[in-house]
Design an enzyme around this catalytic site. Sequence first.
Site, PDB file in Angstrom:
ATOM      1  N   HIS A 177      19.288 -13.232 -58.343  1.00  0.00           N
ATOM      2  CA  HIS A 177      18.749 -14.570 -58.618  1.00  0.00           C
ATOM      3  C   HIS A 177      17.413 -14.396 -59.342  1.00  0.00           C
ATOM      4  O   HIS A 177      16.342 -14.547 -58.775  1.00  0.00           O
ATOM      5  CB  HIS A 177      18.576 -15.354 -57.321  1.00  0.00           C
ATOM      6  CG  HIS A 177      18.014 -16.728 -57.536  1.00  0.00           C
ATOM      7  ND1 HIS A 177      18.686 -17.686 -58.247  1.00  0.00           N
ATOM      8  CD2 HIS A 177      16.844 -17.294 -57.153  1.00  0.00           C
ATOM      9  CE1 HIS A 177      17.961 -18.791 -58.278  1.00  0.00           C
ATOM     10  NE2 HIS A 177      16.831 -18.568 -57.628  1.00  0.00           N
TER      11      HIS A 177
ATOM     12  N   ASP B  18      22.796 -20.821 -58.979  1.00  0.00           N
ATOM     13  CA  ASP B  18      23.086 -20.309 -60.317  1.00  0.00           C
ATOM     14  C   ASP B  18      24.533 -20.631 -60.705  1.00  0.00           C
ATOM     15  O   ASP B  18      24.820 -21.001 -61.849  1.00  0.00           O
ATOM     16  CB  ASP B  18      22.847 -18.798 -60.351  1.00  0.00           C
ATOM     17  CG  ASP B  18      21.472 -18.434 -59.839  1.00  0.00           C
ATOM     18  OD1 ASP B  18      20.482 -18.883 -60.428  1.00  0.00           O
ATOM     19  OD2 ASP B  18      21.392 -17.708 -58.826  1.00  0.00           O
TER      20      ASP B  18
ATOM     21  N   ASN C 216       6.299 -10.913 -48.976  1.00  0.00           N
ATOM     22  CA  ASN C 216       7.494 -11.475 -48.366  1.00  0.00           C
ATOM     23  C   ASN C 216       8.162 -10.492 -47.435  1.00  0.00           C
ATOM     24  O   ASN C 216       8.802 -10.887 -46.451  1.00  0.00           O
ATOM     25  CB  ASN C 216       8.465 -11.948 -49.446  1.00  0.00           C
ATOM     26  CG  ASN C 216       8.125 -13.332 -49.959  1.00  0.00           C
ATOM     27  OD1 ASN C 216       8.222 -14.306 -49.237  1.00  0.00           O
ATOM     28  ND2 ASN C 216       7.686 -13.399 -51.203  1.00  0.00           N
TER      29      ASN C 216
END
Length: 331
Positions: free
Chosen positions: A194, A166, A112
């Site tokens: 997260h 969340d 990523n």
Amino acid sequence: MASDLAQTKQPVKVTITGAAGNIAYSLLWRVASGDVFGPDQPVDLTLLEIEPAAKAAEGTAMELSDSAMPLVRGITVTTDQRAGFEGANAAFLVGAKPRGKGESRADMLAANGKIFIEQGKAINAGAADDIRVLVVGNPANTNAYIAAKAAGDVPADRFNALMRLDHNRALSVLGQKLDAPTDAFERVVVWGNHADTQFPDLTYAQLEGADVMPKIDQAWYTDEFIPRVAKRGAEIIEVRGKSSAASAASAAVDHMRDWVQGTDGRWTTVALPSTGQYGVDEGLVFGFPVVGANGQWQVVEGLEISDFQRPRIDANVEALRSEAEVAAQLF
């Protein structure tokens, strides 16, 4: 029908990556209908995808066009990063590579990292001066950290990661427990990352002006509430067979809307670059309690941190510090 005011306003240029995916599919119509930037604010949408998914993104664009949304002034599909972010006022970075079978978290971060370095550079090169970037693709906090590092000329606080999901999950679980609507609660926060280290915190929470903690028992809070919110994504995958999509898109709408339009003094959770608050390393993209005002986030300062809270906050600092060390090797 679009108002006369909408006819005279310049459109907000919005870029959404991973535009052929399920989250973007749920997100695009909400953005196009005015749920984010307002019912009188036209938008110009850019759907950015990788080459293998470009045809599917074209299909999504066709559906958007067929919806005849009155606020939509243009729809562009592209696979070119520089073109995708040119002039963008807002960007939802949804596309990311999930962890493959046998891959470590470090492997996922490395894969990523390449994506978000490229996107950060493209944002740096061509986005508008008022750009707001919300990273949705996981690992969202560190992907936002990487993109901000790559966009060296853009203020770091323009890069956020999505922890509103969340926050919304915490409100939902609490509302079910106390049989109350989610908008009756205030001062709920989810600290940190997260990930399953996150800390959904009810220390300051109120229900219609009264403290929440006396209404719940500590065992439920520690043993059920905190782990259930933190592991809700995994629970949905187990039940649905797929990861969260519509709820993630809805949270992204909530986040960007409140960033632009403000929260009227109400707390929410935002993962943004730390400036050292609450013992969090400067630069780490960390979930904090914030309020939105005048198009900016303001971290709620001066909260007392108890011996119950401190190790849970510190666990997230350590996790994000470790991820940042992996990310540093990519530059």
